[in-house]
Design a protein around this motif. Structure first.
Motif, PDB file in Angstrom:
ATOM      1  N   GLU A 170      44.030  50.747  55.268  1.00 37.84           N
ATOM      2  CA  GLU A 170      44.740  49.036  55.838  1.00 37.84           C
ATOM      3  C   GLU A 170      44.201  48.664  57.351  1.00 37.84           C
ATOM      4  O   GLU A 170      44.368  49.444  57.770  1.00 37.84           O
ATOM      5  N   ILE A 196      37.940  43.801  52.214  1.00 43.02           N
ATOM      6  CA  ILE A 196      39.199  42.622  52.399  1.00 43.02           C
ATOM      7  C   ILE A 196      38.675  41.705  53.629  1.00 43.02           C
ATOM      8  O   ILE A 196      39.183  42.840  54.395  1.00 43.02           O
ATOM      9  N   ARG A 210      41.042  47.046  54.045  1.00 47.52           N
ATOM     10  CA  ARG A 210      41.686  45.939  54.478  1.00 47.52           C
ATOM     11  C   ARG A 210      41.764  45.308  55.397  1.00 47.52           C
ATOM     12  O   ARG A 210      42.066  46.046  56.474  1.00 47.52           O
TER      13      ARG A 210
END
Length: 431
Positions: A349, A413, A382
């Motif tokens: 992330e 993402i 992400r």
């Protein structure tokens, strides 16, 4: 056919109780010795007897009595050259309603040297249900200590960590700590926490069923400030199971590129069924983290690791690629991502959703086998709507996958994979 590494490790776990405790003879001190009961045994509180025996003798034997050794909080400063031996079947228990201050510990050692604590299977236990406030009532606490041996105990039901290791004032870290054949179970905050330490060996030990207050991990290595150190910290033949957060957390966010580089090694370790859905922290068996910018350097290695069963994924990280490198060699993760579909084995992330950061990465995988049945992804990357993720960099290796319902190997993402640099990892899908 099951992975051979998995089969060998289960054999080890099944025979864990038969591992011998090997202690170097020079570390043990057998000078003036005495049984603590010679100072008196009290069914209400034995703090004074234990304290006097340890202060006044070289070798102290906590001898078996017809009832438990109840004690108020015990704190020792500047002890040197002590060997504390618990006889077989001794139960050493925190006196009920006596641990009023949130920092009260069952046994706390500050600025102590050459301390050997030998359990012979004894139980060190507190009364977790009492401790509704605080998270620092540790079972064993070592602060600014050196040359410590802890062997052959169960440590249970503390109001904080089963074992806590840190520095103390001018003594920035504890040093040369050896822990062998310990079971740390049902503690409130962590099975074991390492804040600042150098030359630590934890072997043949189990960290399980941590529950009560966040983080609730089996192991948390989490320095408090940038002058703390995590140097030559080793876990060998250890298991991390059924904790309410991850089995292993590397929370190195408070260290910087000015801190001393970290060196952490996991060898022949086992993880299973860590993290409960009620815990709000990231869901994975292993958490790897550092600060978003100017992170600490160094190296972390996972060698011969088995993950056998998990509702969640294997790794969660927001670590920049220029932080400490993390390598996995001979890793077997089977029956993971059980909770639901659309999960990810490895979830990376963006370090900061609002400020430019990254790239993330700095991982390598060698001889890695992963098995799962859910409709899930292997890698999820992400980013953010603001485009603050500056890339994925230096992730290399090869994965053998037994994943009949694999949805995709890499999922992005809110991130453009054109920013990838040396994201050179591939896989073989087994039928």
């Amino acid at each position: 056919m099951k992975n051979p590494l998995y089969i060998n490790f289960l054999f080890f776990i099944g025979n864990l109780k038969y591992y011998a405790i090997i202690l170097c003879v020079p570390l043990l001190s057998f000078g003036q010795s005495i049984k603590v009961s010679a100072y008196g045994f009290n069914t209400d509180d034995n703090k004074k007897s234990v304290y006097k025996a340890i202060r006044n003798n070289d070798t102290i034997i906590i001898d078996k009595q017809d009832s438990e050794w109840l004690v108020s909080p015990l704190k020792f400063r500047n002890l040197e050259n002590k060997t504390i031996i618990f006889e077989k079947d001794v139960i050493f228990r925190a006196k009920p309603n006596a641990y009023v201050t949130t920092s009260d510990c069952l046994l706390k050692f500050i600025s102590c040297k050459n301390i050997n604590i030998i359990g012979n299977g004894a139980l060190l236990t507190m009364n977790k249900e009492e401790y509704v406030d605080g998270e620092w009532r540790m079972g064993l606490s070592f602060m600014g200590c050196s040359n410590v041996v802890v062997a052959d105990f169960t440590i249970a039901n503390s109001g904080g960590d089963g074992i806590y290791i840190d520095g103390y004032k001018a003594l920035r870290y504890s040093e040369n700590i050896r822990i062998n054949n310990v079971v740390s179970t049902n503690n409130k905050r962590q099975g074991i926490s390492i804040i600042s330490a150098k030359d630590v060996w934890v072997k043949n030990s189990v960290f399980t069923k941590t529950k009560g207050t966040l983080p609730e991990a089996g192991l948390d290595i989490e320095p408090d400030k940038d002058t703390d150190v995590v140097i030559n910290v080793n876990f060998e033949h250890c298991s991390f199971t059924n904790n309410y957060h991850s089995g292993i957390v590397l929370g190195l966010d408070n260290l910087t590129d000015k801190s001393e580089p970290v060196s952490i090694n996991f060898i022949d370790c086992y993880l299973s069924m860590n993290h409960d859905i009620s815990n709000r922290y990231p869901k994975a068996e292993i958490i790897v983290s550092s600060r978003p910018n100017n992170p600490v350097k160094g190296k972390v290695t996972f060698n011969n690791i088995v993950v056998d069963g998990s509702k969640w994924g294997l790794i969660y990280s927001r670590k920049p690629s220029d932080a400490y490198h993390t390598s996995f060699k001979n890793l077997s993760a089977i029956n993971i991502c059980q909770q639901k579909d659309n999960m990810s084995v490895i979830y990376l992330e963006v370090p900061n959703y609002f400020k430019s950061s990254g790239p993330i990465g700095g991982f390598s995988f060698e001889n890695t086998y992963v098995k799962f049945d859910s409709k899930s992804t292997f890698f999820t990357i992400r980013g953010s709507s603001l485009g603050t993720l500056n890339g994925v960099k230096d992730i290399t290796g090869h994965i053998i996958l037994e994943a009949p319902n694999l949805t995709e190997f890499k999922r992005y993402i809110k991130y453009n994979p054109n920013k990838n640099i040396n994201f050179d990892i591939n896989y073989t899908l087994k039928n």
